[in-house]
Design an enzyme around this catalytic site. Sequence first.
Site, PDB file in Angstrom:
ATOM      1  N   HIS A  61       0.758  -1.387  -0.372  1.00  0.00           N
ATOM      2  CA  HIS A  61      -0.068  -0.078  -0.154  1.00  0.00           C
ATOM      3  C   HIS A  61       0.969   1.323  -0.171  1.00  0.00           C
ATOM      4  O   HIS A  61       1.525   1.385   0.969  1.00  0.00           O
ATOM      5  CB  HIS A  61      -0.897   0.002   1.218  1.00  0.00           C
ATOM      6  CG  HIS A  61      -1.833   1.173   1.076  1.00  0.00           C
ATOM      7  ND1 HIS A  61      -3.041   1.217   0.135  1.00  0.00           N
ATOM      8  CD2 HIS A  61      -2.107   2.410   1.947  1.00  0.00           C
ATOM      9  CE1 HIS A  61      -3.788   2.174   0.246  1.00  0.00           C
ATOM     10  NE2 HIS A  61      -3.054   2.898   1.360  1.00  0.00           N
ATOM     11  N   HIS A 239      -9.568   1.260   1.156  1.00  0.00           N
ATOM     12  CA  HIS A 239      -9.392   1.871   2.436  1.00  0.00           C
ATOM     13  C   HIS A 239     -10.629   1.390   3.343  1.00  0.00           C
ATOM     14  O   HIS A 239     -11.767   1.692   2.743  1.00  0.00           O
ATOM     15  CB  HIS A 239      -9.411   3.204   2.600  1.00  0.00           C
ATOM     16  CG  HIS A 239      -8.147   3.899   2.097  1.00  0.00           C
ATOM     17  ND1 HIS A 239      -7.986   4.720   1.142  1.00  0.00           N
ATOM     18  CD2 HIS A 239      -6.764   3.378   2.177  1.00  0.00           C
ATOM     19  CE1 HIS A 239      -6.822   5.145   0.725  1.00  0.00           C
ATOM     20  NE2 HIS A 239      -6.001   4.344   1.349  1.00  0.00           N
ATOM     21  N   HIS A 276      -6.033  -1.137   6.084  1.00  0.00           N
ATOM     22  CA  HIS A 276      -6.110  -0.537   7.619  1.00  0.00           C
ATOM     23  C   HIS A 276      -6.955  -1.683   8.447  1.00  0.00           C
ATOM     24  O   HIS A 276      -6.487  -2.219   9.492  1.00  0.00           O
ATOM     25  CB  HIS A 276      -6.591   0.818   7.733  1.00  0.00           C
ATOM     26  CG  HIS A 276      -5.739   1.581   7.076  1.00  0.00           C
ATOM     27  ND1 HIS A 276      -4.384   1.885   7.336  1.00  0.00           N
ATOM     28  CD2 HIS A 276      -6.018   2.499   5.842  1.00  0.00           C
ATOM     29  CE1 HIS A 276      -3.991   3.008   6.410  1.00  0.00           C
ATOM     30  NE2 HIS A 276      -4.698   3.219   5.588  1.00  0.00           N
ATOM     31  N   ASP A 327       2.307   3.015   3.076  1.00  0.00           N
ATOM     32  CA  ASP A 327       1.133   4.145   2.977  1.00  0.00           C
ATOM     33  C   ASP A 327       1.562   5.430   2.842  1.00  0.00           C
ATOM     34  O   ASP A 327       2.020   5.761   1.462  1.00  0.00           O
ATOM     35  CB  ASP A 327       0.373   3.985   4.153  1.00  0.00           C
ATOM     36  CG  ASP A 327      -1.106   4.567   4.192  1.00  0.00           C
ATOM     37  OD1 ASP A 327      -1.500   5.199   2.897  1.00  0.00           O
ATOM     38  OD2 ASP A 327      -1.836   4.631   5.126  1.00  0.00           O
TER      39      ASP A 327
END
Length: 453
Positions: A61, A239, A276, A327
């Site tokens: 990610h 997400h 997440h 991220d």
Amino acid sequence: MPLTHTYWAEHAWLEPNVEPGVALDVDADGRIAAVRTGVAAPPPGATVLRGLTLPGLANAHSHAFHRALRSTVQVGSGTFWTWREVMYSVADRLTPETYHALARGVYAEMALAGVTAVGEFHYLHHAPGGTRYADPNAMGEALIAAAADAGIRITLLDTAYVAAGLRSAAAGEPPNRHQLRFSDGTAEAWAERVSLLKEGDREHVRLGAAIHSVRAVPARQLGTVAEWAAARGAPLHVHLSEQTAENDACLAVHGRTPTQLLADHGVLGPRTTGVHNTHLTDADIALVGGSGTGTCMCPTTERDLADGIGPAPALQRAGSTLSLGSDSHAVIDLFEEARAMELNERLRSRTRGHWTAAALLRAASADGHAALGWADAGALEPGALADFTTVALDSVRTAGAVPRLAAEVAVFAASAVDVRHTVVGGRHVVRDGTHTSIPDVPSALAEAVAALH
């Protein structure tokens, strides 16, 4: 297939064990032809890899342009939502040319950190104001070219982001002025644009899809993105429950959690990865795990943005495979991501040993690659892509390690700076800690970031 080269690893992680003296024979297609153990000395002509050689790491990610925020967002206080305003200001300045320059540096930084494949969660599609470029995929092509320049593989997860927030089952809030660059207007228009992208003969590219979040794609349009990915057998990322505010808004509008809403619209499944998965109910965890949906944890970003600690152990027990990503690139270090997942859970539970070093390495390698559509990478075995990285065992962080416990020292003590070699498709991309095609990565990053401030 004739062999083109042999790499000799002083030590190699052949899951689940560390083996001394391993020869990795690479064929002309850039795949591992043979793995020979018990090779006490380097064969004639072999390239020597001193330290611990691991499968290449998968950064599952990434938002490449967030790298330009490093340090800037550490001034003052706030939340994810105040951080987001600073992020918008950087996004506003990017062009295809400056995005290529920045991503080239970011992906080279990843190669230096042992990353051989990146999942780029790409939502910065258009010019300011939402006008399409002459090539409507100019920004995505800039990322693909940057990965090629840096010598790593990329899964471009082209992201549907059409709304500013939840409003009703039928429609979302209109995009704000910053988000116009992200939005295609509808998921159908997104699908038309992304269908113009082609992998072609670009061996370093996989194409996938992403739903930014239930905030950014109205419920009635979620199925369009899921169907596009399903028709192509492509990975689909989203997400999911990163913020409690997202959960509250979804409950208010739809009477269900984001996880339940995604399940209702066919988004969950074995090709899907929730990124997440932080604020989930027990029922959500059962839905994610029971559907075979993966979970990408991004601990350094989740702690940087004060988002919370996700229920990774419970998700894994329920059947969700774990992968890792950097991220927002507060740091780019998959060893730090791996140990942070374990250490975060130790703080929360006040017990140790939730994952072995081998399990954490698998999340950072094979399972991350699988989440990105590279099922033939992430392992040192015949037939796999010849993508691997070597960590020094003689740095101030790793010196003194018992060789059979080299995996433990890599996960719990090493850092990206300890990476000495990175090989992708049998080609030496990082040699002795230096990138072979971008020798001055710090300068490349400094120039690219300076152009955006």
